[in-house]
Motif scaffolding. Structure first.
Motif, short mmCIF file in Angstrom:
data_model
loop_
_atom_site.label_atom_id
_atom_site.label_comp_id
_atom_site.label_asym_id
_atom_site.label_seq_id
_atom_site.Cartn_x
_atom_site.Cartn_y
_atom_site.Cartn_z
N GLU A 1 0.81 -1.21 0.00
CA GLU A 1 0.00 0.00 0.00
C GLU A 1 0.85 1.27 0.00
O GLU A 1 0.55 2.23 -0.71
N ASP A 2 1.96 1.27 0.78
CA ASP A 2 2.78 2.49 0.83
C ASP A 2 3.43 2.77 -0.52
O ASP A 2 3.63 3.92 -0.90
N GLN A 3 3.72 1.71 -1.27
CA GLN A 3 4.30 1.89 -2.60
C GLN A 3 3.26 2.44 -3.58
O GLN A 3 3.58 3.27 -4.42
N ARG A 4 2.04 1.97 -3.45
CA ARG A 4 0.98 2.50 -4.32
C ARG A 4 0.73 3.97 -4.03
O ARG A 4 0.55 4.79 -4.93
N GLU A 5 0.80 4.33 -2.73
CA GLU A 5 0.63 5.74 -2.35
C GLU A 5 1.78 6.60 -2.90
O GLU A 5 1.56 7.72 -3.33
N LEU A 6 2.98 6.04 -2.87
CA LEU A 6 4.13 6.76 -3.42
C LEU A 6 3.92 7.06 -4.91
O LEU A 6 4.17 8.18 -5.38
N VAL A 7 3.45 6.07 -5.63
CA VAL A 7 3.19 6.27 -7.07
C VAL A 7 2.13 7.35 -7.27
O VAL A 7 2.30 8.25 -8.10
N GLU A 8 1.08 7.30 -6.48
CA GLU A 8 0.02 8.34 -6.53
C GLU A 8 0.62 9.73 -6.36
O GLU A 8 0.28 10.65 -7.09
N ARG A 9 1.50 9.87 -5.36
CA ARG A 9 2.09 11.19 -5.08
C ARG A 9 2.94 11.68 -6.23
O ARG A 9 2.89 12.84 -6.62
N ILE A 10 3.75 10.77 -6.79
CA ILE A 10 4.62 11.15 -7.92
C ILE A 10 3.76 11.60 -9.10
O ILE A 10 3.99 12.65 -9.70
N ILE A 11 2.77 10.79 -9.42
CA ILE A 11 1.94 11.11 -10.58
C ILE A 11 1.21 12.45 -10.38
O ILE A 11 1.19 13.28 -11.27
N SER A 12 0.65 12.65 -9.17
CA SER A 12 -0.14 13.87 -9.00
C SER A 12 0.76 15.11 -9.04
O SER A 12 0.34 16.16 -9.51
N HIS A 13 2.01 14.98 -8.60
CA HIS A 13 2.95 16.11 -8.74
C HIS A 13 3.07 16.53 -10.21
O HIS A 13 3.05 17.72 -10.53
N TRP A 14 3.18 15.54 -11.09
CA TRP A 14 3.43 15.84 -12.51
C TRP A 14 2.15 16.12 -13.30
O TRP A 14 2.18 16.74 -14.35
N ILE A 15 1.02 15.62 -12.80
CA ILE A 15 -0.23 15.79 -13.56
C ILE A 15 -1.00 17.01 -13.08
O ILE A 15 -1.59 17.73 -13.87
N GLU A 16 -0.98 17.23 -11.75
CA GLU A 16 -1.78 18.34 -11.21
C GLU A 16 -0.91 19.43 -10.61
O GLU A 16 -1.31 20.57 -10.52
N GLY A 17 0.29 19.07 -10.17
CA GLY A 17 1.11 19.99 -9.39
C GLY A 17 1.98 20.89 -10.25
O GLY A 17 1.74 21.08 -11.45
#
Lengths: 190, 190
Positions: free
Chosen positions: A55-71
């Motif tokens: 789960e923590d790895q899936r959350e890490l991927v979420e954070r990386i993606i949202s930085h580049w897609i929304e951030g």
């Protein structure tokens, strides 16, 4: 120049071997996300799954993606954002299969890639032909020291390993994914 | 399966563009060294040059390589060590050319790779044929936002950009190097 549009890829973090041949869940690498999503975007892959039960790895991927897609990353580099939008996160191969079945109303054919030759290897021209049809295909890449033999045996097809012109075959999964997608979907060379 | 053995590659960190079109010296990336040296080893490339005029960056490359060739890294992962042994460090393209001329008693033909199409692009099959001869060739890859037009114009040949089957062409230099070497030196697909 039209993409077949029926190819999905997945980067599998479990079950893979570690250096000592033990079965582990490998850590997600930020650079795998970036490099492989850009290759996937280049060759018209429909979605790029990051598969891990942690789960923590899936959350890490979420954070990386949202930085580049929304951030701020999206404003800094829109091309990067376009590639990372291809990423989907899944807990297991079964979950990926179910999601593709929802997309396409049919389960994908699974094709595993591996650096070790398998008795039943399928070559690149044969798979290239298969991808011209309408049926969805899911291409599976391993991390760590490679997918477990049981996982490899469970796939519908096993793609021939990439051999250069030497005996050395220790490519990174990033390089292997680039070469495989070019061989399967690249324009006829000119 | 025999490597031609007359191909050298170089990763150029100056002169390249930054995001805003200014000419800069880019920073060396640890992962470029690892991924591209493994591809180079796979395809029988004779040497992989890291080219930068910045002394601290050349020292950084030295430290990374010696960790993997002489240090604990060599014991931890001998395959990695074998690949990184292909790396040579140089201050400029002229220095690379001079060193290859010492190796081969003749200056290499230079071939630049670039994501932008050039009026005088040479295709993959043509360069593949050229590499079957004995003359050394030096393939040049850019970092940052690409090699300067002046640098591109100074090379003997310019290789056709990699296009997938979409309009998107923003591959990492690591992915581009993998695909280019496979197209030039890979075994006939099977």
């Amino acid at each position: 120049m039209k993409a077949p549009g029926n190819l999905y890829i997945a980067l599998i973090h479990y079950p893979v071997y570690n250096k000592n041949g033990q079965v582990i869940a490998s850590a997600v690498s930020n650079l795998d996300l970036h490099d492989i999503s850009r290759v996937a975007k280049t060759y018209g892959v429909r979605a790029f799954y990051i598969v891990t039960p942690l789960e923590d790895q899936r959350e890490l991927v979420e954070r990386i993606i949202s930085h580049w897609i929304e951030g701020v990353g999206a404003r800094y580099n829109p091309d990067r954002s376009e590639a990372l939008r291809l990423i989907r996160i899944a807990v297991s191969l079964d979950a990926v299969r179910d999601e593709i079945a929802l997309d396409c109303a049919v389960s994908p054919v699974t094709v595993v890639t591996d650096a070790k030759p398998q008795p039943r290897n399928t070559g690149y021209p044969a798979l290239r032909e298969m991808l011209k049809g309408e049926h969805p295909h899911l291409l599976l890449f391993g991390t760590g020291w490679g997918l477990t033999q049981e996982f490899v045996d469970g796939a519908d097809y096993a793609l021939t390993p990439i051999m250069g012109n030497t005996g050395y075959n220790h490519l990174s999964v990033r390089s292997a994914a680039a070469i495989v997608l070019d061989r399967l979907l690249g324009d006829t060379m000119d």
